[in-house]
Design a protein around this motif. Structure first.
Motif, short mmCIF file in Angstrom:
data_model
loop_
_atom_site.label_atom_id
_atom_site.label_comp_id
_atom_site.label_asym_id
_atom_site.label_seq_id
_atom_site.Cartn_x
_atom_site.Cartn_y
_atom_site.Cartn_z
N ILE A 10 -9.77 2.84 77.47
CA ILE A 10 -9.59 4.25 77.09
C ILE A 10 -10.97 4.90 77.01
N GLU A 11 -11.02 6.17 77.31
CA GLU A 11 -12.24 6.94 77.07
C GLU A 11 -12.15 7.49 75.64
N TRP A 12 -12.60 6.68 74.69
CA TRP A 12 -12.40 6.95 73.27
C TRP A 12 -13.14 8.18 72.77
N ASP A 13 -14.24 8.51 73.39
CA ASP A 13 -15.04 9.63 72.88
C ASP A 13 -14.73 10.96 73.56
N SER A 14 -13.67 11.03 74.37
CA SER A 14 -13.30 12.31 74.97
C SER A 14 -12.82 13.25 73.86
N LYS A 15 -12.96 14.55 74.09
CA LYS A 15 -12.54 15.54 73.09
C LYS A 15 -11.06 15.39 72.76
N GLN A 16 -10.25 15.15 73.79
CA GLN A 16 -8.80 14.99 73.58
C GLN A 16 -8.49 13.79 72.69
N MET A 17 -9.16 12.67 72.95
CA MET A 17 -8.88 11.45 72.18
C MET A 17 -9.35 11.60 70.74
N ILE A 18 -10.51 12.18 70.54
CA ILE A 18 -11.01 12.39 69.17
C ILE A 18 -10.04 13.29 68.41
N LYS A 19 -9.55 14.32 69.07
CA LYS A 19 -8.59 15.23 68.43
C LYS A 19 -7.31 14.48 68.04
N LYS A 20 -6.81 13.63 68.94
CA LYS A 20 -5.60 12.84 68.65
C LYS A 20 -5.85 11.91 67.47
N LEU A 21 -6.98 11.23 67.47
CA LEU A 21 -7.28 10.28 66.41
C LEU A 21 -7.43 10.99 65.06
N LYS A 22 -7.97 12.17 65.06
CA LYS A 22 -8.11 12.93 63.82
C LYS A 22 -6.74 13.36 63.28
N ALA A 23 -5.80 13.58 64.17
CA ALA A 23 -4.49 14.12 63.78
C ALA A 23 -3.50 13.07 63.31
N TYR A 24 -3.84 11.78 63.39
CA TYR A 24 -2.83 10.76 63.11
C TYR A 24 -2.25 10.79 61.72
N ASN A 25 -2.86 11.42 60.77
CA ASN A 25 -2.22 11.52 59.47
C ASN A 25 -2.13 12.97 59.02
N MET A 26 -2.14 13.89 59.98
CA MET A 26 -2.05 15.32 59.66
C MET A 26 -0.72 15.66 59.01
N LYS A 27 0.33 14.91 59.32
CA LYS A 27 1.63 15.17 58.73
C LYS A 27 1.52 15.15 57.20
N ASN A 28 0.84 14.12 56.67
CA ASN A 28 0.67 14.03 55.22
C ASN A 28 -0.18 15.19 54.70
N PHE A 29 -1.18 15.58 55.47
CA PHE A 29 -2.03 16.70 55.07
C PHE A 29 -1.21 17.99 55.01
N ILE A 30 -0.36 18.22 55.99
CA ILE A 30 0.47 19.43 56.03
C ILE A 30 1.44 19.45 54.85
N VAL A 31 2.03 18.31 54.54
CA VAL A 31 2.94 18.22 53.39
C VAL A 31 2.18 18.52 52.10
#
Length: 184
Positions: free
Chosen positions: A148-169
């Motif tokens: 994987i290209e781990w440092d791409s902007k898209q991947m970093i954004k995905k990785l940051k969002a993995y627990n956004m559901k809890n943040f939104i709640v």
């Protein structure tokens, strides 16, 4: 003899259905620990529950795996970019500690390297690299197979969002509390 059989069957039946076993709820990360055990490069046992409350990225790799080595520079950059996001990156191989240590010294990548004392194949990992991501609750949120290209902007954004559901709640609950205080 017959009563002995009845007693043994009763023990098996009631023992297997005890309330103790029904009350234990393991996270995916804790279940991973049951399937395999890990040691650091000094042969100290590593308990994955020590990472409770953190996002955990486990990258299964091998020193002989070209795609694994190829993705490491971008994985290192992603690790740096996600420091503030409560991530822990663990690179796990089932090779000998000496071999992993030599690789670490030669390549100088600043990762937490672990050795799985269980073969990757017995953990049903048949393709390298394979990466498994767990959120702060220990729930497996993603498995990625291949480099994987781990440092791409898209991947970093995905990785940051993995627990956004809890943040939104959490934000929603804070808004509700704030609104209810204003009404009083």
């Amino acid at each position: 003899m017959r009563s002995l059989v009845i007693i043994c069957c009763s023990i098996l039946f009631f023992g297997c259905n005890s309330s103790i076993s029904q009350n234990i709820k393991l996270t995916d990360l804790e279940s991973n620990q049951i399937k395999a055990s890990y040691v650091d490069l000094y042969d100290n046992k590593v308990d994955l529950s020590a990472f409770k409350g953190k996002k955990v990225l486990i990258n299964y790799w091998a020193t002989w795996c070209g795609p694994c080595i190829q993705e490491m520079p971008s994985l290192l950059k992603a690790q740096e970019a996600l420091k503030a996001e409560n991530y822990v990156f663990l690179l796990v191989s089932d090779e000998a500690i000496k071999r992993i240590s030599r690789f670490k010294d030669r390549k100088n990548y600043n990762f937490t390297y672990l050795k799985s004392t269980t073969s990757l194949a017995s953990m049903r990992i048949f393709t390298l690299p394979t990466t498994v991501i767990f959120n702060e609750d220990g729930k497996k949120v993603k498995t990625m197979v291949g480099a994987i290209e781990w440092d791409s902007k898209q991947m970093i954004k995905k990785l940051k969002a993995y627990n956004m559901k809890n943040f939104i709640v959490l934000v929603f609950m804070m808004v509700l509390i704030s609104c209810s205080k204003q009404e009083v």
